[in-house]
Scaffold this motif. Structure first.
Motif, PDB file in Angstrom:
ATOM      1  N   ASP A  56     -29.694 -26.343  24.167  1.00  0.00           N
ATOM      2  CA  ASP A  56     -30.942 -26.344  25.022  1.00  0.00           C
ATOM      3  C   ASP A  56     -32.112 -27.017  24.156  1.00  0.00           C
ATOM      4  O   ASP A  56     -31.542 -27.331  23.221  1.00  0.00           O
ATOM      5  CB  ASP A  56     -31.254 -24.970  25.539  1.00  0.00           C
ATOM      6  CG  ASP A  56     -31.699 -23.928  24.385  1.00  0.00           C
ATOM      7  OD1 ASP A  56     -32.110 -24.534  23.295  1.00  0.00           O
ATOM      8  OD2 ASP A  56     -32.196 -22.917  24.700  1.00  0.00           O
ATOM      9  N   PRO A  57     -33.110 -27.184  24.785  1.00  0.00           N
ATOM     10  CA  PRO A  57     -34.327 -28.052  24.038  1.00  0.00           C
ATOM     11  C   PRO A  57     -34.538 -27.339  22.798  1.00  0.00           C
ATOM     12  O   PRO A  57     -34.854 -27.938  21.722  1.00  0.00           O
ATOM     13  CB  PRO A  57     -35.310 -27.810  24.953  1.00  0.00           C
ATOM     14  CG  PRO A  57     -34.716 -27.967  26.394  1.00  0.00           C
ATOM     15  CD  PRO A  57     -33.621 -27.080  26.184  1.00  0.00           C
ATOM     16  N   GLU A  58     -34.337 -26.085  22.573  1.00  0.00           N
ATOM     17  CA  GLU A  58     -34.737 -25.190  21.374  1.00  0.00           C
ATOM     18  C   GLU A  58     -33.671 -25.288  20.247  1.00  0.00           C
ATOM     19  O   GLU A  58     -33.795 -25.014  19.210  1.00  0.00           O
ATOM     20  CB  GLU A  58     -34.806 -23.655  21.591  1.00  0.00           C
ATOM     21  CG  GLU A  58     -36.218 -23.508  22.547  1.00  0.00           C
ATOM     22  CD  GLU A  58     -37.499 -23.712  21.913  1.00  0.00           C
ATOM     23  OE1 GLU A  58     -37.481 -23.052  20.968  1.00  0.00           O
ATOM     24  OE2 GLU A  58     -38.257 -24.704  22.168  1.00  0.00           O
ATOM     25  N   HIS A  59     -32.410 -25.534  20.816  1.00  0.00           N
ATOM     26  CA  HIS A  59     -31.105 -25.533  19.871  1.00  0.00           C
ATOM     27  C   HIS A  59     -30.456 -26.750  20.164  1.00  0.00           C
ATOM     28  O   HIS A  59     -29.416 -26.592  20.681  1.00  0.00           O
ATOM     29  CB  HIS A  59     -30.271 -24.426  20.309  1.00  0.00           C
ATOM     30  CG  HIS A  59     -30.993 -23.100  20.347  1.00  0.00           C
ATOM     31  ND1 HIS A  59     -31.571 -22.658  21.348  1.00  0.00           N
ATOM     32  CD2 HIS A  59     -30.941 -22.228  19.239  1.00  0.00           C
ATOM     33  CE1 HIS A  59     -31.975 -21.609  21.307  1.00  0.00           C
ATOM     34  NE2 HIS A  59     -31.745 -21.054  19.838  1.00  0.00           N
ATOM     35  N   THR A  60     -31.057 -27.953  19.223  1.00  0.00           N
ATOM     36  CA  THR A  60     -30.019 -29.151  19.560  1.00  0.00           C
ATOM     37  C   THR A  60     -29.228 -29.614  18.441  1.00  0.00           C
ATOM     38  O   THR A  60     -28.681 -30.829  18.501  1.00  0.00           O
ATOM     39  CB  THR A  60     -31.361 -30.331  19.876  1.00  0.00           C
ATOM     40  OG1 THR A  60     -32.144 -30.280  18.412  1.00  0.00           O
ATOM     41  CG2 THR A  60     -32.102 -29.940  21.012  1.00  0.00           C
ATOM     42  N   LEU A  61     -29.310 -28.641  17.319  1.00  0.00           N
ATOM     43  CA  LEU A  61     -28.414 -28.956  16.378  1.00  0.00           C
ATOM     44  C   LEU A  61     -26.939 -28.875  16.408  1.00  0.00           C
ATOM     45  O   LEU A  61     -26.174 -28.134  15.917  1.00  0.00           O
ATOM     46  CB  LEU A  61     -28.841 -28.328  15.123  1.00  0.00           C
ATOM     47  CG  LEU A  61     -30.259 -28.771  14.435  1.00  0.00           C
ATOM     48  CD1 LEU A  61     -30.491 -27.755  13.519  1.00  0.00           C
ATOM     49  CD2 LEU A  61     -30.062 -30.239  13.992  1.00  0.00           C
ATOM     50  N   PHE A  62     -26.303 -29.967  17.456  1.00  0.00           N
ATOM     51  CA  PHE A  62     -25.157 -29.359  17.903  1.00  0.00           C
ATOM     52  C   PHE A  62     -23.955 -29.811  16.939  1.00  0.00           C
ATOM     53  O   PHE A  62     -22.691 -29.340  16.982  1.00  0.00           O
ATOM     54  CB  PHE A  62     -24.696 -29.664  19.683  1.00  0.00           C
ATOM     55  CG  PHE A  62     -24.219 -31.012  19.563  1.00  0.00           C
ATOM     56  CD1 PHE A  62     -22.663 -31.013  19.901  1.00  0.00           C
ATOM     57  CD2 PHE A  62     -24.856 -32.208  19.601  1.00  0.00           C
ATOM     58  CE1 PHE A  62     -22.013 -31.967  19.904  1.00  0.00           C
ATOM     59  CE2 PHE A  62     -24.295 -33.308  19.815  1.00  0.00           C
ATOM     60  CZ  PHE A  62     -22.888 -33.190  19.862  1.00  0.00           C
ATOM     61  N   ARG A  63     -24.492 -30.643  16.093  1.00  0.00           N
ATOM     62  CA  ARG A  63     -23.244 -31.252  15.052  1.00  0.00           C
ATOM     63  C   ARG A  63     -22.984 -30.190  14.257  1.00  0.00           C
ATOM     64  O   ARG A  63     -21.830 -30.051  13.812  1.00  0.00           O
ATOM     65  CB  ARG A  63     -24.215 -32.336  14.256  1.00  0.00           C
ATOM     66  CG  ARG A  63     -23.522 -33.687  15.152  1.00  0.00           C
ATOM     67  CD  ARG A  63     -24.121 -35.070  14.631  1.00  0.00           C
ATOM     68  NE  ARG A  63     -24.840 -35.612  15.829  1.00  0.00           N
ATOM     69  CZ  ARG A  63     -24.135 -36.342  16.756  1.00  0.00           C
ATOM     70  NH1 ARG A  63     -22.833 -36.262  16.623  1.00  0.00           N
ATOM     71  NH2 ARG A  63     -24.776 -36.654  17.746  1.00  0.00           N
ATOM     72  N   ALA A  64     -23.837 -28.979  14.060  1.00  0.00           N
ATOM     73  CA  ALA A  64     -23.476 -27.920  13.208  1.00  0.00           C
ATOM     74  C   ALA A  64     -22.416 -27.047  13.822  1.00  0.00           C
ATOM     75  O   ALA A  64     -21.871 -26.620  13.260  1.00  0.00           O
ATOM     76  CB  ALA A  64     -24.722 -26.971  13.064  1.00  0.00           C
ATOM     77  N   LEU A  65     -22.387 -27.227  15.202  1.00  0.00           N
ATOM     78  CA  LEU A  65     -21.487 -26.525  15.961  1.00  0.00           C
ATOM     79  C   LEU A  65     -19.982 -27.148  15.752  1.00  0.00           C
ATOM     80  O   LEU A  65     -19.082 -26.722  15.545  1.00  0.00           O
ATOM     81  CB  LEU A  65     -21.711 -26.584  17.439  1.00  0.00           C
ATOM     82  CG  LEU A  65     -22.895 -25.607  17.972  1.00  0.00           C
ATOM     83  CD1 LEU A  65     -23.018 -25.887  19.545  1.00  0.00           C
ATOM     84  CD2 LEU A  65     -22.548 -24.408  17.670  1.00  0.00           C
ATOM     85  N   VAL A  66     -20.208 -28.706  15.919  1.00  0.00           N
ATOM     86  CA  VAL A  66     -19.038 -29.475  15.678  1.00  0.00           C
ATOM     87  C   VAL A  66     -18.475 -29.196  14.329  1.00  0.00           C
ATOM     88  O   VAL A  66     -17.214 -28.926  13.987  1.00  0.00           O
ATOM     89  CB  VAL A  66     -19.227 -30.898  15.742  1.00  0.00           C
ATOM     90  CG1 VAL A  66     -18.003 -31.775  15.303  1.00  0.00           C
ATOM     91  CG2 VAL A  66     -19.617 -31.331  17.194  1.00  0.00           C
ATOM     92  N   GLU A 118     -38.994 -36.618  27.280  1.00  0.00           N
ATOM     93  CA  GLU A 118     -38.013 -35.687  26.361  1.00  0.00           C
ATOM     94  C   GLU A 118     -36.842 -35.756  26.597  1.00  0.00           C
ATOM     95  O   GLU A 118     -35.865 -35.920  25.636  1.00  0.00           O
ATOM     96  CB  GLU A 118     -38.747 -34.233  26.609  1.00  0.00           C
ATOM     97  CG  GLU A 118     -40.086 -34.116  25.909  1.00  0.00           C
ATOM     98  CD  GLU A 118     -40.683 -32.992  26.435  1.00  0.00           C
ATOM     99  OE1 GLU A 118     -41.175 -32.320  25.397  1.00  0.00           O
ATOM    100  OE2 GLU A 118     -40.462 -32.178  27.527  1.00  0.00           O
ATOM    101  N   VAL A 119     -36.420 -35.998  27.927  1.00  0.00           N
ATOM    102  CA  VAL A 119     -34.890 -36.220  28.151  1.00  0.00           C
ATOM    103  C   VAL A 119     -34.343 -37.493  27.696  1.00  0.00           C
ATOM    104  O   VAL A 119     -33.379 -37.462  26.861  1.00  0.00           O
ATOM    105  CB  VAL A 119     -34.843 -36.339  29.858  1.00  0.00           C
ATOM    106  CG1 VAL A 119     -33.526 -36.728  30.177  1.00  0.00           C
ATOM    107  CG2 VAL A 119     -35.027 -35.023  30.399  1.00  0.00           C
TER     108      VAL A 119
END
Ligand SMILES: Nc1nc2c(ncn2[C@@H]2O[C@H](COP(=O)(O)OP(=O)(O)O)[C@@H](O)[C@H]2O)c(=O)[nH]1
Ligand SMILES: [Mg+2]
Length: 372
Positions: free
Chosen positions: A148-158, A253-254
């Motif tokens: 979501d817009p507050e949690h964009t660090l999805f590379r850390a998930l990867v 922003e999108v």
């Protein structure tokens, strides 16, 4: 921290603090091999203590999708939106304490969607029920990353997934490994190896206890790829990415987020308003690569009303698993019309790979059982 954790941490730190270049690549490759071998050892011990046992999730439907994201990005709200399943959704972290399944129906296919506890950094080391979540992720057919817009660090998930042996949107390395009894290790390749010079391949193999046998490289593999091939507990899972709470974003922003998420093609949705959900559902179905097989009883037209839903790459044997037992038990051969057939009505066996919209007739032994 146990002794293994300390060794793991020390090696991780050394890898982080060593600049990668021609002079250090061998050293780093050896460190990574040691690290991977230690992690496998740690997993084994955790399991021995009963610590590494995963949730067992009963899979159902034609395919299973795992929702992976940080807490509070809207996973539960999205599950409810697309499947109607009631997954507890609230405005604080860790509301989802177990795995909630929902079922999505799309173009004749049933897609199971699993809402899982949010992943937090350190999950692969066991934080926040991380091990349980990661063990479920290993078994899904598709990962849907949700941010979501507050949690964009999805590379850390990867990275968390990678740390537990899940490879996202990758294919297995083209490396064939055979363990032998004696005679040492023979390494050969069909291409020039540019990343594994100076005995690096042999050293990495040794970390995994491979001293005798053969390794054949069919691509110019990196140290990481050789480690993956040796580790043998890697799973390769496709993934797509959606950004939730699009209702909170301006179109500028999108656009910005869209660029930031490359090479992933982000789908923007709002689980709250329903915007973008149709597109997301279509992309989920596309990523699962369903194929429709029309079964044709001998002498009758094919059943185009109710195709059997399989996935790309599946075979006649997989089709038989979905047909009445008596029919499968009496299987003699299949006749195939369509894209996978070399000519209309080709006779094939169980190992024949099927294509979308193939028409298949199952030929059975007379009397309903094999002759002889
Ligand atoms: N503005 C907005 N809020 C949302 C959306 N989806 C979920 N939320 C809110 O975000 C919070 C966390 O949602 P939840 O589904 O529990 O997140 P989870 O922890 O990832 O399962 C809740 O307050 C939801 O109402 C959305 O599309 N837009
Ligand atoms: Mg939740």
């Amino acid at each position: 921290m146990g002794a293994i954790d300390e060794q793991v941490a020390a090696i991780e730190e050394e890898i982080r603090s060593t600049a990668y270049n021609k002079a250090t690549q061998g050293h780093i490759g050896r460190l990574k091999a040691k690290l991977a071998a230690l992690r496998i050892e740690r997993e084994k011990r955790a399991k021995g203590k009963g610590g590494g046992v995963g949730y067992s999730v009963r899979k159902s439907g034609h395919a299973t999708v795992g929702l992976v994201g940080y807490p509070s990005v809207g996973k539960s709200t999205l599950l409810t939106r697309i499947t109607g399943a009631q997954s507890e959704a609230a405005a604080y972290d860790f509301t989802t304490v177990s795995i909630i399944p929902g079922m999505l129906r799309y173009a004749g296919a049933s897609i199971q969607i699993l809402d899982m506890p949010g992943l937090v950094p350190g999950a692969s080391k066991g934080r926040g029920r991380g091990r349980e979540v990661l063990s479920v992720v290993r078994s899904v057919d598709l990962i849907l990353f949700l941010i979501d817009p507050e949690h964009t660090l999805f590379r850390a998930l990867v990275d968390e997934l990678e740390g537990s042996g899940v490879r996202v949107n990758a294919r297995p390395p083209r490396i064939a490994i055979n363990q032998g009894e004696r005679g040492g290790l023979t390494i050969s390749s069909t291409v020039k190896l540019t990343h594994l010079a100076g005995g690096l391949a042999t050293d990495i193999a040794r970390e995994f206890g491979l001293h005798n046998g053969t390794i054949v490289f069919r691509e110019d593999a990196t140290a990481d790829q050789l480690i993956d091939a040796l580790a043998a507990n890697r799973v390769y899972v496709p993934a797509i990415l959606a950004v939730n709470k699009g209702d909170l974003l301006s179109s500028a922003e999108v656009e910005k987020l869209r660029q930031k998420m490359r090479p992933f093609e982000a789908t923007f949705v709002s689980a709250r308003t329903g915007a973008g959900i149709e597109t997301l559902v279509r992309r989920i179905a596309e990523a699962l690569q369903f194929i429709r097989i029309y079964v044709k009883p001998p002498g009758k037209p094919p059943d185009r009303e109710e195709p059997v839903i399989l996935r790309k790459g599946q075979k006649v044997a997989d089709l038989l698993n979905r047909l009445p037992e008596e029919l499968a038990a009496a299987f003699k051969a299949a006749q195939v019309w369509g894209r996978s057939a070399r000519f209309p009505g080709q006779t094939v066996g169980r190992e024949h790979g099927l294509s979308d919209e193939d028409v298949v007739t199952v030929v059975v032994y007379r009397g309903g059982r094999p002759a002889e």
